[in-house]
Each structure stands twice: as C-alpha cells, then as structure tokens.
Design an enzyme around this catalytic site. Structure first.
Site, PDB file in Angstrom:
ATOM      1  N   ASP A 198     -27.135 -24.412  19.850  1.00 37.36           N
ATOM      2  CA  ASP A 198     -25.943 -24.967  19.169  1.00 37.36           C
ATOM      3  C   ASP A 198     -24.695 -24.263  19.691  1.00 37.36           C
ATOM      4  O   ASP A 198     -24.759 -23.106  20.073  1.00 37.36           O
ATOM      5  CB  ASP A 198     -26.039 -24.652  17.665  1.00 37.36           C
ATOM      6  CG  ASP A 198     -26.361 -25.898  16.857  1.00 37.36           C
ATOM      7  OD1 ASP A 198     -26.431 -26.971  17.464  1.00 37.36           O
ATOM      8  OD2 ASP A 198     -26.530 -25.766  15.640  1.00 37.36           O
ATOM      9  N   GLU A 218      -3.989 -25.963  -8.154  1.00 39.47           N
ATOM     10  CA  GLU A 218      -3.415 -24.860  -7.362  1.00 39.47           C
ATOM     11  C   GLU A 218      -4.397 -23.704  -7.237  1.00 39.47           C
ATOM     12  O   GLU A 218      -4.058 -22.664  -6.671  1.00 39.47           O
ATOM     13  CB  GLU A 218      -2.123 -24.368  -8.037  1.00 39.47           C
ATOM     14  CG  GLU A 218      -1.070 -25.453  -8.212  1.00 39.47           C
ATOM     15  CD  GLU A 218      -0.874 -26.261  -6.955  1.00 39.47           C
ATOM     16  OE1 GLU A 218      -1.048 -27.494  -6.996  1.00 39.47           O
ATOM     17  OE2 GLU A 218      -0.571 -25.664  -5.897  1.00 39.47           O
ATOM     18  N   PRO A 250      -8.025 -21.321   0.679  1.00 46.96           N
ATOM     19  CA  PRO A 250      -7.286 -21.058   1.922  1.00 46.96           C
ATOM     20  C   PRO A 250      -6.949 -19.573   2.080  1.00 46.96           C
ATOM     21  O   PRO A 250      -6.623 -19.105   3.154  1.00 46.96           O
ATOM     22  CB  PRO A 250      -5.998 -21.883   1.740  1.00 46.96           C
ATOM     23  CG  PRO A 250      -6.317 -22.872   0.688  1.00 46.96           C
ATOM     24  CD  PRO A 250      -7.301 -22.225  -0.222  1.00 46.96           C
ATOM     25  N   ARG A 273     -28.804 -25.362   8.045  1.00 53.39           N
ATOM     26  CA  ARG A 273     -29.303 -25.498   9.424  1.00 53.39           C
ATOM     27  C   ARG A 273     -29.970 -24.223   9.916  1.00 53.39           C
ATOM     28  O   ARG A 273     -30.787 -24.232  10.826  1.00 53.39           O
ATOM     29  CB  ARG A 273     -28.155 -25.847  10.378  1.00 53.39           C
ATOM     30  CG  ARG A 273     -27.507 -27.183  10.164  1.00 53.39           C
ATOM     31  CD  ARG A 273     -26.296 -27.336  11.057  1.00 53.39           C
ATOM     32  NE  ARG A 273     -26.663 -27.209  12.467  1.00 53.39           N
ATOM     33  CZ  ARG A 273     -27.203 -28.198  13.182  1.00 53.39           C
ATOM     34  NH1 ARG A 273     -27.464 -29.358  12.612  1.00 53.39           N
ATOM     35  NH2 ARG A 273     -27.506 -28.024  14.458  1.00 53.39           N
TER      36      ARG A 273
HETATM   37  N1  LIG Z   1      -9.430 -23.928   3.742  1.00 51.12           N
HETATM   38  C1  LIG Z   1     -10.297 -23.925   2.705  1.00 51.12           C
HETATM   39  O1  LIG Z   1     -11.435 -23.430   2.791  1.00 51.12           O
HETATM   40  C2  LIG Z   1      -9.830 -24.576   1.415  1.00 51.12           C
HETATM   41  C3  LIG Z   1     -10.474 -24.291   0.208  1.00 51.12           C
HETATM   42  C4  LIG Z   1     -10.031 -24.901  -0.986  1.00 51.12           C
HETATM   43  C5  LIG Z   1      -8.960 -25.775  -0.908  1.00 51.12           C
HETATM   44  N2  LIG Z   1      -8.445 -26.404  -1.995  1.00 51.12           N
HETATM   45  C6  LIG Z   1      -8.674 -25.930  -3.338  1.00 51.12           C
HETATM   46  C7  LIG Z   1      -7.911 -24.653  -3.526  1.00 51.12           C
HETATM   47  C8  LIG Z   1      -8.574 -23.562  -4.015  1.00 51.12           C
HETATM   48  C9  LIG Z   1      -7.853 -22.361  -4.174  1.00 51.12           C
HETATM   49  C10 LIG Z   1      -6.534 -22.257  -3.845  1.00 51.12           C
HETATM   50  C11 LIG Z   1      -5.886 -23.359  -3.323  1.00 51.12           C
HETATM   51  O2  LIG Z   1      -4.596 -23.270  -2.954  1.00 51.12           O
HETATM   52  C12 LIG Z   1      -6.596 -24.569  -3.154  1.00 51.12           C
HETATM   53  N3  LIG Z   1      -8.367 -26.047   0.281  1.00 51.12           N
HETATM   54  C13 LIG Z   1      -8.795 -25.457   1.423  1.00 51.12           C
END
Ligand SMILES: NC(=O)c1ccc(NCc2cccc(O)c2)nc1
Length: 250
Positions: free
Chosen positions: A173, A120, A93, A158
């Site tokens: 697309d 985490e 994230p 794709r």
């Molecule tokens: N939005 C995304 O691309 C996304 C990616 C991974 C994820 N979970 C594993 C994770 C990985 C790293 C930190 C963390 O807090 C959570 N969640 C959402």
C-alpha cells in the site's frame, strides 16, 4: 478490535459497516462497532446536547454532561469486553495529524473510544477530563468528527490480520513503507494505443519488484519529497532513485 463511537448520527457509520473490506471484516468478527448517542444521556425533555458559547461568538458548543456520560458508558462496555484501558480519541482540526505510523500503532490497541464533535466542538472540560489524544485527519474543517472517525477506522481495519485477502507483508500500500505507491495496470495490454510496461508482462518477478520499487521512489521524489526526507534509503533504493532521476525528463 472494539470501536465505541460517541456520535449524534450513528446511522452515518453504515458507510463503513455495509460495504467492501470493512463489511467483510465485521462479518468475520475482526472488529466490533457500537455507537452511543449523547442524546440518550440527557436529562431534559428536549434532549438538549448543545448550548451557546460563554464569551459569545457564533455557533454552539456541545454540553459536557451528556458527552461525559456517553463516554463513561462506552468505557464500561469496553471494560466488559475485556479492554481495561481503552484509548479515548477526539477527532478535531486541533488534533495531531493522522498518518500511517499512527494508524499502525492504533491498530495494535484492543479497544478505542472515538468522540465525534459537531457544531463548534465540545466543551473543553470534556477533553481535559476524558480525552487521551486528539487526532486530525487533515487541515480542513468538516461538519462533524464522524467522517474523520470513519477514515481512521477504515485505515485501522485494513491493518487487522485477515482483513485483506492477501497478507499485509505482500501489501505494498501507499505509505506502507513510507513511499507512494507504484503505477498499476490490468487488461487490456493495449488500451487505445497506450500499452503496459513490458517488464510487467515479462514474468521476471525480480525485475518487476525492482521496477515497482523504482517507480515508487521516483513518484515519491516528484510528488512528495517531504516523505523522502523522513526515510532512510537502502543501497538498492538509492541506486534505483538516482537512475530514475537521471532518466527523468523535466
Ligand atoms: N480535520 C479533522 O479531523 C476534523 C475533525 C472534526 C471536524 N469537525 C467537527 C469539529 C470538532 C471539533 C472542533 C471543530 O472545530 C470541529 N472537522 C475536521
């Protein structure tokens, strides 16, 4: 394109290798996928891959050693496949938002190593030492990076020549040209009194192209004006959009 994925759950990836366009592309050798499980790179009997966070707090953090060893193994495999400098991507994230422009750039790479975190996340030293770019598929938290990796892989596959049965230039697309897609219709012509726009039945391909472009511009204006801010419109597009606006009854 060779994908090497670092993941605790390699079985999840059958969701893209076993179905549709991605399955056919795999069978046509348009891409290859190899998964590496960090548990196979542990040295203890319990195959430990996570531990509690320094500084306290909830949850667990993935240990650096098994991940770095798995990434190294993936890089060696990439090198042996002729990809000397594969890009290492971490799905999180905290990453930069994935968009079609990034997808197009990534599809030009010959090899990608995708790191999927769980819990985490991973020890920060893994990111500093081995990750080239952190990517997010959207502003929400998932249980792991695997679904993000599959979303990214699907959008890249794709783009690979031969993956879509009609060539990409004809493929309008969504986001391909920075606009949302136009409406689509198929049989029957009249479904419960709802009919297909006449222009689509006219066989007049110039008119059909104009109608589709006008609808794509109009939809983008109504639903995602932010995309229009980033896009220069041709004279024709500007005229079609202004026609759409004047015909649009709010
Ligand atoms: N939005 C995304 O691309 C996304 C990616 C991974 C994820 N979970 C594993 C994770 C990985 C790293 C930190 C963390 O807090 C959570 N969640 C959402």
């Amino acid at each position: 394109m060779r994908f090497d994925v670092i993941t605790l759950f390699p079985e999840m990836f059958s969701a893209i290798t076993d179905f549709g366009i991605n399955r056919r592309a795999l069978e046509k050798d348009l891409y290859a996928l190899h998964c590496w499980n960090p548990r196979d790179f542990t040295a203890d009997n319990y195959r430990t891959i996570d531990d509690r966070p320094y500084g306290g707090g909830p949850g667990m953090v993935m240990l650096p050693e098994p991940l770095l060893a798995a990434i190294e193994a993936a890089k060696v495999a990439q090198n042996q496949a002729g990809n000397l400098a594969p890009k290492v991507i971490y799905l999180s994230p905290q990453g930069q938002p994935l968009d079609q422009a990034a997808v197009k750039q990534l599809s030009a790479c010959s090899g990608l190593v995708l790191l999927c975190g769980r819990y985490e996340g991973v020890d920060e030293r893994v990111i500093k030492h081995s990750v080239d770019v952190e990517v997010s598929i959207g502003d929400y938290v998932l249980s792991g990076g695997e679904l993000g990796a599959m979303v990214m892989m699907d959008s890249i596959i794709r783009q690979l020549p031969g993956a879509l049965n009609h060539n990409l230039s004809a493929q309008q697309d969504s986001f391909e040209d920075g606009l949302l897609d136009c409406p689509h219709y198929t049989r029957p012509e009249d479904y419960r009194g709802m009919t297909v726009p006449d222009v689509l039945l006219s066989g007049n391909h110039a008119e059909i192209r104009r109608w589709r472009l006008k609808q794509a511009l109009g939809r983008t204006w109504l639903r995602r004006p932010d995309l229009l801010d980033q896009r220069v419109l041709s004279k024709e597009e500007a005229r079609l959009l202004s026609d759409f606006k004047s015909e649009h009854i709010t």
